[in-house]
Every structure is written in C-alpha cells, then in structure tokens.
Design an enzyme around this catalytic site. Structure first.
Site, mmCIF file in Angstrom:
data_model
loop_
_atom_site.group_PDB
_atom_site.id
_atom_site.type_symbol
_atom_site.label_atom_id
_atom_site.label_comp_id
_atom_site.label_asym_id
_atom_site.label_seq_id
_atom_site.Cartn_x
_atom_site.Cartn_y
_atom_site.Cartn_z
ATOM 1 N N ALA A 182 -1.520 -9.262 14.369
ATOM 2 C CA ALA A 182 -1.487 -10.823 14.508
ATOM 3 C C ALA A 182 -1.129 -11.110 16.100
ATOM 4 C CB ALA A 182 -0.057 -11.427 13.551
ATOM 5 N N PHE A 242 -10.563 -1.946 -4.348
ATOM 6 C CA PHE A 242 -9.190 -2.085 -4.214
ATOM 7 C C PHE A 242 -8.623 -2.722 -5.103
ATOM 8 C CE2 PHE A 242 -6.176 -1.504 -0.449
ATOM 9 C CZ PHE A 242 -7.017 -0.446 0.196
ATOM 10 N N GLN A 272 7.343 -5.869 -1.689
ATOM 11 C CA GLN A 272 6.388 -5.106 -2.438
ATOM 12 C C GLN A 272 6.581 -3.615 -2.053
ATOM 13 O OE1 GLN A 272 2.091 -4.585 -0.842
ATOM 14 N NE2 GLN A 272 1.897 -5.509 -2.992
ATOM 15 N N HIS A 309 4.907 0.170 -2.764
ATOM 16 C CA HIS A 309 3.504 0.449 -2.877
ATOM 17 C C HIS A 309 3.644 1.642 -3.756
ATOM 18 C CE1 HIS A 309 -0.330 2.242 -2.073
ATOM 19 N NE2 HIS A 309 -0.612 1.278 -1.324
ATOM 20 N N LEU A 328 2.607 6.474 3.179
ATOM 21 C CA LEU A 328 1.672 5.522 2.445
ATOM 22 C C LEU A 328 0.385 6.525 2.262
ATOM 23 C CD1 LEU A 328 1.169 3.043 1.133
ATOM 24 C CD2 LEU A 328 -0.051 2.424 3.251
ATOM 25 N N GLU A 368 -4.150 2.892 -1.158
ATOM 26 C CA GLU A 368 -4.604 2.302 -2.683
ATOM 27 C C GLU A 368 -6.370 2.563 -2.479
ATOM 28 O OE1 GLU A 368 -3.197 -1.436 -3.183
ATOM 29 O OE2 GLU A 368 -4.492 -1.656 -4.830
ATOM 30 N N ARG A 389 -0.522 -3.967 -7.075
ATOM 31 C CA ARG A 389 0.485 -2.901 -6.748
ATOM 32 C C ARG A 389 1.965 -2.880 -7.406
ATOM 33 N NH1 ARG A 389 -0.526 -3.042 -0.171
ATOM 34 N NH2 ARG A 389 -2.482 -1.936 -0.402
ATOM 35 N N HIS A 405 7.183 -1.079 0.893
ATOM 36 C CA HIS A 405 5.796 -1.186 1.928
ATOM 37 C C HIS A 405 5.673 -2.614 2.651
ATOM 38 C CE1 HIS A 405 1.857 -0.574 2.845
ATOM 39 N NE2 HIS A 405 1.198 -1.529 2.269
ATOM 40 N N ARG A 407 1.744 -9.076 -2.582
ATOM 41 C CA ARG A 407 0.385 -9.165 -2.059
ATOM 42 C C ARG A 407 -0.679 -8.321 -2.586
ATOM 43 N NH1 ARG A 407 -1.607 -5.892 1.729
ATOM 44 N NH2 ARG A 407 0.438 -4.784 2.002
ATOM 45 N N LEU A 458 -3.995 -7.332 6.246
ATOM 46 C CA LEU A 458 -4.839 -7.257 7.417
ATOM 47 C C LEU A 458 -5.506 -8.681 7.441
ATOM 48 C CD1 LEU A 458 -6.196 -3.578 7.302
ATOM 49 C CD2 LEU A 458 -4.542 -4.633 8.786
#
Lengths: 176, 615, 164, 246
Positions: free
Chosen positions: B16, B116, B251, B253, B263, B266, B297, B377, B419, B425
């Site tokens: 960002a 996904f 969240q 994961h 991680l 996914e 998730r 996550h 999310r 992303l």
C-alpha cells in the site's frame, strides 16, 4: 534517494581482514579451487620471472647459465673454491620445487579447463562439484606418475651434469 | 537539524505504501518512512494470488467478485467500497503487469489465474430441484480469479513496486521508525520518527501523512505475521483519540504450519489440496458441502477447531493434515484443470510451500500430508477510512484533514467480518493507489501549515524515561502473557467469560508496561527499545480488539461467540468504532454499513441482499 | 509475446577491455595448456631437468631443421604466458588495491615489468646463436654431457670436487 | 513428520560489536536450551530476550522470504530463520555478521552499499512503448526464461559470500547481477543493452571468478553463478533470446 545516514561509527575490516577473514568461510570445493587456482597462478608467475631471467643468460652469459642451471642439480661451481661442491639437500629442494611447479601448472591447467567449461558450456555450472572431482582425479593420476619419474633420479648421483671434473669418489653422494 | 519537509509522508513501505508513493510522487514531493528496508515488508510473504475478474481462463465479472467479497465478509462490508475494489482490481492488475510484474502465463501468453477460497460464480447449470450433491444442485461454483506468480505473488508485487519506486526516484528513509503523529487542531501535520541506526529523532513536516504500517498479528501467539507487524500506525492513531474500526474481526488462516504458524497458502486448496482429520476423513464435506475445502477462511478455521475439539486431530494432537499430493488431488477430482495432475505440476505451482514444508516440518508434501493448524493471519479492522483513504474521525464519517491510511492497517471496510483470500493484495493496490492520488490532490491545493515548536518533545521524554528506568522485569514476559491471552481468550472462538478475563489481563499488562525498563541503554540500533515500543502498540491494539469483541454479542465472520452463535442483523449490523479516552477502557460505538440500494418499479431493493452465509 | 525471428535475437555484443581480457584469459589459457604442459613434459619427463644446460638449449634452438619450430613454440609460450600471467596478477591486485591512483601506479609497474621480461625473453629466443667454441670449451673443462639421451641411460660420469 | 522434541543444550557463540563500547568485534558465548524444531533465529532470540537484551540483529518474517536475517552461521552465509538447529552437527553454534559490509552493531551490517549496487543495474522494467489496454503478452516459455532470478529477496547472502566482494566492495556483486538478469532476459524489457553496458566493467560481471559460494549460500536456491554466466555470454554474443527492438 535513500536518506539513511551513516552511523558515526561502524566497524570496517582492515586490509589484513579483507585478505584473511574469508579463509574461515566454509565455502565448498568452489572456494578452495578458486583459492588454489589463484595461488598456483601467482606461484607459476613468480617462477616464470626467474625462468625468463635465467634463460636470458643463455644468450648473454652462457657460462653463467650453465653454472646457474647446475645449481638445480645441487652443484655449485664457478664460485669460491670453499663453496663449490655438490650439496644433495639442495638438489632435493630443487627437485621437490620442480614437483611443485609441475603440480601447480597441471592443476592450474586442469582447473582452467573447468572454468572455461563454465563459461562456454551452459550446463557445466550444474556439475561444478563433479567437474572438480574430475580435475582431482586426473591431477592425482598424472602427479603420481610424474612424482615417480621426477623423484627416482634423486636416488643416484646427478648423471647428466658432470660439471665437476672427474677424479676420485665423492664424499657427498646421497645416502639411500 | 533533523527536520524534513515533504508534501506527502508515507509511513510503511509495503504494497500500500509504495503504491501510494508511486502515485503521489508523480505530482508532489513524497518520502517513504519505513522501519524496515522496503523489500523486507510483509507484503512479500503473500503467496497465492491477487484476485481480479480478468476472465482470462473462464468467464467472470467484477460483480461476481464483489458478491464474493461481500458474502465473504458476512455482509459487514461497505458495498460501494467493495465495488470500487473489484472494478479497479482489473485495471490495477494490468498496471502492475505493465510495471513488469512477472505473472505466470496461460498458454496464449495472458496472465494465469487460479482458484481461491470463496471465489465463485453462478453455476450455469444450476437447478434448484436437482438432487443435493450433484453438480447441478450447487448454486455457485469455484472460479479461477486469482492472478498469480507461482506461490510468490506478494513477493513479486513488493519487488515490482520497489523497482518502480527506484525508477521514479522516490525518496526513502529506510530504517526510520515512526513514533508519533504530529496532530494540531485535529489535523495531521507530520510525524516524529527515530533513525534506528543512530537513535536520533527526526521530525517530518508534511501536508498529508499516510499510515501504511501493516497488520498486528504479533499480538497472538501463533501467527503467520512477521515480527515487524506490530500495528504502529493504528496504535499511534488510537492514542491520539482516533477510532479503530472492526477490531474484533481478526482472521485466522486455516492452514498454518503446525506450531510455527508459517502460512501455507490457500492456493494449496485452490490447486486441489484437501484437508483431513486424524481419522482420514475429508471433514470439509460436513461443514461446507458445496465448496468444501474452498470455503471461506473463517469457515475452514472453525471447522478445524471443531475437529480438534471433537478429538479428531492427528495422533490425538492439535493439528490436522493438508494434503497436496497429486494422487490425492486426482482421487478427489479437485484439480482445477479438470484433468489429472502429476507431482511435477504441483511442484511447479507451489514451489515455496513445498520448500517451507521441507525446511520447517521435515515433510515432503509431494509424498506426505502436511500438519497444519489455524494461525493468526489478518486484521480486517484498523484505522477507519473512506474510499479515498482519508481517515475518519468518528462514526459520522467526518475526515481528519491530512491523515490517510491504507492497507492492512486501514479499514476501508471492504473485508467486513472476514476477508476473502487474495483480497488483501487487491486492497493494498487499489486503495494504496487511491490514497496516493488523493494525497497528491490534497497537497496541491494546500499550503504547508505551521509546524509546532519541538513536536518531538513528548517522544523524547518517553524514550528518555524508558532508558533511565531500572529494569524490573524482562519485557518479553509481558509479551508472552499478552500473546497467550490473546490466543487462548480472544482466538477463533470467544465467550463473554474469556473475553472479560482477557480484558483484565491486558489492563494489568498495561500497568506493568508503564514500569518497564531496558537492558540496552545505547543509541545505535537499539532493538531492545524498539521491541518495547512495539509491545506498547500491541498492548493498545489488544485492548481495542478485546473491547470490540466484548461489545459484539453475535457471531459474524471471523468473530465467533460461543455464547451468541448466530448472526444478529437487527442489533449488530454495523461497524464497531473503538475510541480511547484517557487511561480507561475504550468506548465502542457503531457506524452504519454502506448498502447499495436499487430503485426498481418504485420499490427499493438491496443490490446484495443479506443471505445466510453457507458454502 | 515478443516477436521471434531467428536473425534478430540479439543486442549489440559488448566490447571493451574487460570483456576482451576475460576472453583472452580463456583463449590464452587453453593454448598454454598445450604449450606449457608440452614444454614441461619434454623438459621434465622425457628429459631430466638436470640434463639441461647451454648445449641442450643449443641443440633445440639451433637445430638445423627443428630449431625454427622450437623457437616459435617458446616465443608463443612466453608471450601468451606473460600476458596471461600478468593479467591474472592485475586482476588479483585489483581486488585489493581499490584506490584509483594507487591502481594506476600498480598497473604501470606490473606492465612495465612484464614488457621488460618479455623483451629479454624474446631477445634470448630470437637472438640465440650457437657458440660451438663455448660448448667445446665447457666440455673440455667439465666433461661431455649426454643431453640428448633420456635420463634412463646408465650413469657415465663420476662426481668429484673440482677444487681438489 | 520428524518430531525431535528432545531438549538439549547448545553453546551459541556470537561475534559482537557495540560501537559505543568496543574498538573491534569480539566473541561471546551463551548457553541456550533448544529443541529440535528451533531455528537458529529462535536460538539467537532466546538469548536476546532472556539473557542479553543488548544483542542486535535484524529479523522480520522469520520464514525466509523477507531476507532480514542473513548472517554467517557456522562459517557459511544463510538466513537464521531457514537453518534448523536439528540439522547442525555440533553442539556449538557460531553466528557472526555477513562479511564485506561495515558492521553497525553485533549482527547488523550497513546494507546501503549493497542496495546501491542493486540500484546501479537499473532493476526495473524499461519499456517506453505505450502498453496495450490489457496485459503485455508473454509466452510461458518466455516467462520461464527469467523465473529463477525473480526469486531474489535481496538478503545479501550471495554477495557477502563472494571472495572477490570480500576484497573489493565496489564489485556490484552476485545479487545485483541476478537482478539485472531478471530484466535482461524478460521479453517485455527493452533495456538489456544498457544493463549489459553497466555490467561490462571490471567491477561488473567480469569480477566474477565462478567460485560458486553465491549459489550455495542462496537461501532461495537461485542458480546465481548460472545467471552470471548467462549475462557474460549475452555480453560476448549479444544473444538474449529475443529481439528487443521490436
């Protein structure tokens, strides 16, 4: 661009560290072959300098040349009578030096071929360790034969350089 | 001496921050202040993909993406923002590609896409009367929407953005740690930062400041987050009396490496991977009959927790298996290509995942299943902003002049209560870009406002007192207690009792924090000091998280209250705003969710009607 | 996808001293493998290094038919070796001598030294003329040297201290 | 799954340097209790958190993708978070800063020279043609051509494992060349000639001596030496596999 300022004090390695610190690095055969390649190269160059100068004597001062090369056989002549003579340890030293020279040139040549392979045969980089092993095998096979050939005459008197006049038996023939 | 002046200051050099910097630096003077070298940012750890409805492999539309985003967020999503996210995603992906991002390619040379979790499209052969379990009975089916570069998509994004910043000559202050915002009359005029290498304080005078400091997963014990993710931006805003939105939604994961929390993307399941419990059952059959392992998730994480509670973990321990072996993918016919795959294909699609499993687990995923457990996550919540990245002062929607936020540290709210995979992303890129544009616009119409004298004085005092206090106890004890409390009492499942306990523990830690002393009194690269300052941020954010979680007496998305297992749209269909006043607990108020309405035949309907969330 | 045409797969090849130096090291190195190893083989394996003296050199460089060949061999070897060796030395020194003006000094020194060496070496090879008188004189004083026969031949002379 | 839960003791030897106190670096030893799945990073942080908070190191992601914690572990470069204690043979673990960059404090080195080298090779896509409205097309084969070098995380393990770099820090180093390779062989890029020109220098690609320390140090398993060799050959022949003028 990046604005980060330097700390007032950082530790920079000195010349000695730049030269030696890396020797503690646990690099693999690549690092050792690099190091040996470099050292043999420098060694050969040093020899070459001497060799060119002594060969120059052939033209300029033939007698000096003959006296010089005789030293390689452990024979000193043409100097003061108290110095002149046959010194077998000198002969050994030069013989071992000769062996070192041959080993250096051979390794430098074989490893040089390995380096050239990396440059012009794209797949070679995936086999660098195998190639180094190949270099070692060829090197040692040749060196064993060479050693036998080069060292064996040491066990008899210098045959082909009867620099000193023929007379009675010498006192300094190397012991077997 | 250490005074700098830029039109825009961007704090944080992740996706960002750098996206915003690329935009704003085209028009106005911009500097990026980051406590890490930009390429160390955690955007680089993102794996599976970045979603955009490009329709490169199958028909898709941004409306499908928006639908999935809203449903994935359990309807607590601002729908205008979600539509902007999904529409602009397409454009942003092309922009990234033009910047040089090396996406994987389809056979015809276009950007490759993969499945996904939670990404769907309407089933063209859907028949409500079909027998359950058949293909025709599924209203929605998985779609390939996640654009990817193997399983290193985030790495490629981060590198590409940094490369472009170098190309544009963006100014970076690397390893400068932001310690305070300079707020005057309710507007932001700059920041105070410490230059880590020298310990000197620097002040940055700016027209606008962007907080892009990333997440704060380090408040939990098992986390996929980097050590650096300590939520400095949101914590500092919170201390200035600004609200934090939707903090209760954190969240977990489902597929973190057992014990380490690293991680496993996914994309493993997107590419056909299947989860099994200790009895060798594919348990997602039960919890999400349609999408199974590709459910959202929060659903998968809860399912794993349920299995573990029922004693169906592997070998009686607290983990289950994720299986990405080619034979498993073929057996369950989960391959996205529709035909059988081989292990070479798996290795090519998920090289980093396979490397992680081999390195950290000693397991070769080509031959064995991988032990996994849910891992903290992503923070859905953060500093509330509008769709231009402008920070909101309160639930009325009034903005704080000169202050922006983007990325994980912000809450635009496009993620709602949970999310969707890949949308982090997308969020970075879309809202990073929008913030950058708006900051430049704002800076162009505005003069520099007067800078207060010695704005760094409070920070200097705080640091000096930290350095001069004797060390009473190791700071890590506080951190360990905080992480354990947050994990156990504010984790996947929550109850009133446990949350109350967590609130009290955190409050106790806050008191002890004020007496902490350091061992390292030095000025050069004092990481001891930084870690303690970061702990302070995490404690504040934990406090806000627990308070928001206590206030929300319903279960929605990632927030699962065992004592209130159902969603309650009459009372809690709103974004929580936790605001700190003085030393006590924060107050929690609510802001309405932005819902798009349609006028049709004189009747008003909602574009994305509230549904029961099932996968 | 970028257009593929067999002919246009390239940018302009780079030139420049360092590229040429790199290329030179490869080419000269490969030639030296033959020349130097061959030289060592002859002088150390076929013959014994102790059999080498003025007469031996003369028998090679001044041989009526093969003399020209040996002189070309040795001349190529010395020039390749000099450029190869001193370029190698330069590369090693460049890694440790960073200061640009010191580097100029070092380069000047090593290249001057190299050209001097190359000069005397080439002079020796090209200007050599067999001095029969000297050989006869030497053999008269020191005895004949069986330098054309391999060292495996039986020992023929005995060592004595010339001073006695 | 190999579960080595056995707890054992390990001696951790760290090369320490505090600019505010020390003239030069020195070794210090710590006893640490470790278990089988500890990373070297965990061991170091145990010391930092529970024994000596003044220890300085960089770390972030802790799983080998951010590149912060490059250091010399038992003599060779690696990421502390990617080396597992159970894979170490001895009960002595030595860590020291990577070699060739100035040391700021303990295990922290000044990365600025490294990033300056990286920036010097123009590590960004150069293509001034107006882009299409959608993506630029690139075949899977063209994409695969430079895949290996896209993996670089700029941790500096390779550059500081390179003997020529130990001698001369003005050498751009393997990492910079890998990143140049990333763009030289990208069929969408048009800057190959310029990059080759930059690297065609005594402190560019020709300083490489094919030592392979870079390749074995790379925590991302990039074939670094191979990439460097490909750049050298491209310089010699001008062949980069596609025509950048179209």
């Amino acid at each position: 661009m990046s604005q980060s300022l330097r700390t007032p004090q950082v530790y920079r390695r000195g010349f000695r560290d730049r030269l030696v610190e890396g020797l503690r690095y646990g690099g693999g055969v690549g690092q050792w072959s690099w190091l040996i390649h470099r050292l043999t190269g420098l060694g050969i160059l040093l020899f070459l300098v001497i060799h060119i100068v002594d060969t120059f004597f052939v033209v300029a001062f033939p007698a000096l040349y003959d006296h010089t090369v005789a030293i390689y056989s452990g024979i000193i002549s043409g100097l003061h009578p108290t110095v002149n003579g046959y010194y077998w340890p000198l002969r050994w030293v030069f013989r071992l030096g000769e062996l070192g020279l041959i080993a250096s040139v051979l390794f430098h040549a074989l490893n040089g071929i390995r380096i050239v392979l990396f440059d012009f045969w794209p797949k070679a980089v995936n086999h660098q360790k195998t190639l180094f092993n190949a270099v070692q095998i060829v090197f040692w096979v040749i060196m064993i034969l060479v050693t036998i050939r080069v060292v064996s005459p040491l066990f008899s008197a210098p045959e082909h350089v009867p620099v000193l006049k023929t007379a009675s038996a010498p006192a300094m023939v190397p012991s077997r | 001496m250490n005074y700098h002046r830029f039109d825009c200051i961007i704090v944080g050099a992740g996706g960002a921050g750098m996206m915003a910097a690329l935009e704003s630096s085209r028009k106005v003077g911009t500097a990026v202040v980051s406590k890490l070298y930009p390429t160390r940012s955690h955007t680089g750890a993102a794996q599976g993909g970045i979603a955009a409805a490009l329709s490169n492999l199958e028909d898709d539309s941004w409306e499908n993406h928006a639908y999935d985003t809203i449903k994935g967020g359990d309807y607590l999503v601002d729908q205008t923002a979600a539509e902007i996210l999904c529409k602009e995603a397409v454009d942003c992906i092309y922009e990234l590609e033009h910047m040089g991002l090396p996406f994987d390619r389809t056979a015809d040379g276009r950007i490759s896409q993969r499945r996904f979790g939670g990404h769907t499209k309407p089933n063209p052969i859907y028949d409500p009367s079909a027998t359950p379990g058949t293909d025709a009975a599924k209203p929605r089916i998985p779609v390939m929407r996640a654009c990817h570069a193997a399983d290193r998509t985030g790495h490629m994004i981060l590198q590409t953005l940094y490369q472009q910043c170098i190309k544009q000559g963006v100014t970076f202050f690397d390893e400068f740690h932001m310690l305070d915002l300079i707020m005057v009359d309710g507007e932001c005029r700059g920041i105070v930062a410490i230059e880590i290498a020298t310990g000197q304080l620097h002040t940055f005078h700016a027209k606008s400041v962007l907080l892009a400091t990333g997440g704060f997963g380090r408040m939990f014990k098992t986390s996929s987050n980097a050590y650096a993710l300590t939520g400095d931006g949101p914590a500092i805003a919170y201390r200035h009396g600004l609200p934090l939105e939707d903090m209760e939604f954190y969240q977990f994961h489902p597929t973190g490496i057992y014990r380490l929390g690293i991680l496993l993307s996914e994309a493993c399941r997107g590419d056909g991977g299947v989860m099994f419990n200790g009895k060798g059952e594919r348990f997602m059959d039960v919890y999400a009959p349609n999408l199974k392992d590709l459910a959202s998730r929060d659903v998968c994480s809860r399912s794993i927790e349920q299995e573990l509670r029922a004693g169906r973990g592997v070998n009686g321990k607290d983990y289950v298996y994720l299986d990405i072996r080619a034979e498993t993918i073929n057996k369950y016919k989960t391959s996205p290509t529709g035909s059988d795959v081989d292990s070479h294909w798996v290795e090519k699609r998920l090289p980093d995942i396979i490397d992680f499993a081999r390195t950290y687990l000693g397991v070769d995923p080509i031959k064995e299943p991988m032990p996994i457990q849910p891992t903290a996550h992503y923070a859905m919540g953060g500093v509330p902003t509008d769709v231009h990245g402008r920070v909101l002062r309160d639930t009325s929607g009034e903005v704080v002049p000169g202050l922006y936020a983007a990325g994980e540290s912000a809450c635009v709210s496009v993620h709602g209560a949970n999310r969707l995979g890949t949308n982090s992303l997308v969020d970075l890129i879309v809202f990073g870009r929008r913030s950058g544009k708006d900051m430049a616009r704002y800076a162009l119409d505005r003069e520099f406002q007067p800078f207060p004298a010695n704005p760094e004085a409070p920070t200097r005092m705080a640091i000096d007192s930290l350095l001069s206090r004797p060390r009473t106890e190791p700071w890590v004890k506080l951190r360990d207690e905080m992480q354990k409390t947050m994990m156990d009492d504010c984790g996947v499942y929550r109850t009133e009792e446990r949350l109350t306990r967590a609130r009290d523990t955190i409050a106790g830690l806050q008191v002890r924090y004020k007496n902490l002393g350091l061992q390292d009194k030095g000025t050069v690269f004092n990481t001891n000091l930084l870690e303690v300052l970061e702990l302070g941020c995490l404690l504040d954010l934990s406090e806000a998280t627990v308070a928001s979680a206590l206030a929300r007496k319903e279960s929605r998305g990632a927030h699962s209250r065992e004592d209130f297992p159902n969603r309650d749209d009459t009372q809690f269909f709103g974004h929580s705003f936790a605001t700190k006043h003085g030393d006590g607990q924060p107050t929690v108020t609510y802001k309405n969710v932005d819902v798009i309405t349609l006028e049709k035949d004189g009747k008003t309907t909602t574009k994305y009607p509230l549904e029961i969330r099932k996968y | 996808m970028a257009k593929r045409s067999g002919a246009g797969r390239r940018v302009k090849p780079a030139g420049g001293f360092e590229l040429l130096a790199w290329y030179w090291m490869r080419i000269s190195g490969l030639l030296l493998v033959v020349l130097a190893l061959g030289h060592l083989f002859i002088t150390h394996i076929i013959y014994n290094v102790e059999s080498i003296n003025y007469a031996f050199v003369a028998s090679r460089w001044a041989a009526p038919k093969t003399g020209f060949f040996w002189r070309i061999w040795d001349l190529s070897m010395i020039s390749l070796a000099m450029f190869h060796g001193f370029n190698g030395l330069r590369q090693v020194l460049d890694e440790y001598v960073i200061n640009p003006s010191r580097r100029v000094v070092v380069h000047t020194l090593i290249w001057s030294f190299m050209f001097a060496l190359l000069g005397i070496g080439s002079y020796a090879i090209l200007m050599f003329q067999k001095d029969e008188k000297y050989i006869n004189q030497w053999e008269l004083e020191h005895g004949r040297v069986a330098n054309s026969s391999p060292s495996t031949s039986p020992a023929s002379s005995v060592l004595v201290d010339s001073t006695r | 799954m190999t579960t080595t839960d056995s707890v054992r003791n390990l001696t951790l030897k760290i090369k320490r340097y505090d600019p505010e106190r020390d003239e030069k670096p020195h070794w210090e030893e710590y006893e640490v209790e470790v278990d089988g799945h500890d990373r070297v990073l965990d061991v170091i942080q145990k010391v930092k958190w529970y024994q000596d908070e003044t220890l300085g190191l960089r770390r972030s992601c802790a799983h080998g993708v951010c590149g912060s914690d490059a250091m010399r572990i038992n003599g060779i470069n690696g990421l502390a978070c990617k080396v597992l204690v159970k894979n170490l043979q001895s009960s002595l673990l030595t860590v020291e800063p990577i070699l060739g960059l100035p040391v700021i404090k303990d295990l922290i080195v000044d990365m600025k020279p490294f990033f300056d080298h990286y920036k010097s090779v123009m590590p960004f896509l150069i293509n001034d043609d107006p882009p299409p409205t959608t993506e630029r097309l690139q075949s899977p084969a063209e994409r695969a051509r430079f895949d290996d070098s896209t993996k670089c995380i700029l941790c500096a393990c390779c550059t500081t494992a390179c003997p020529p770099f130990w001698g001369d820090q003005k050498y751009v180093g393997p990492a910079a060349i890998v990143n140049a390779h990333r763009f030289i062989f990208d069929s969408r890029d048009r800057g190959a000639a310029e990059r080759l020109d930059i690297l065609n220098d005594a402190q560019g690609v020709w300083r490489c001596r094919t030592v392979f320390n870079c390749t074995s140090a790379c925590p991302r398993d990039i074939k670094v030496t191979q990439a460097i060799q490909e750049v050298k050959r491209a310089m010699l022949t001008g062949d980069i596999g596609f025509d950048p003028s179209t």
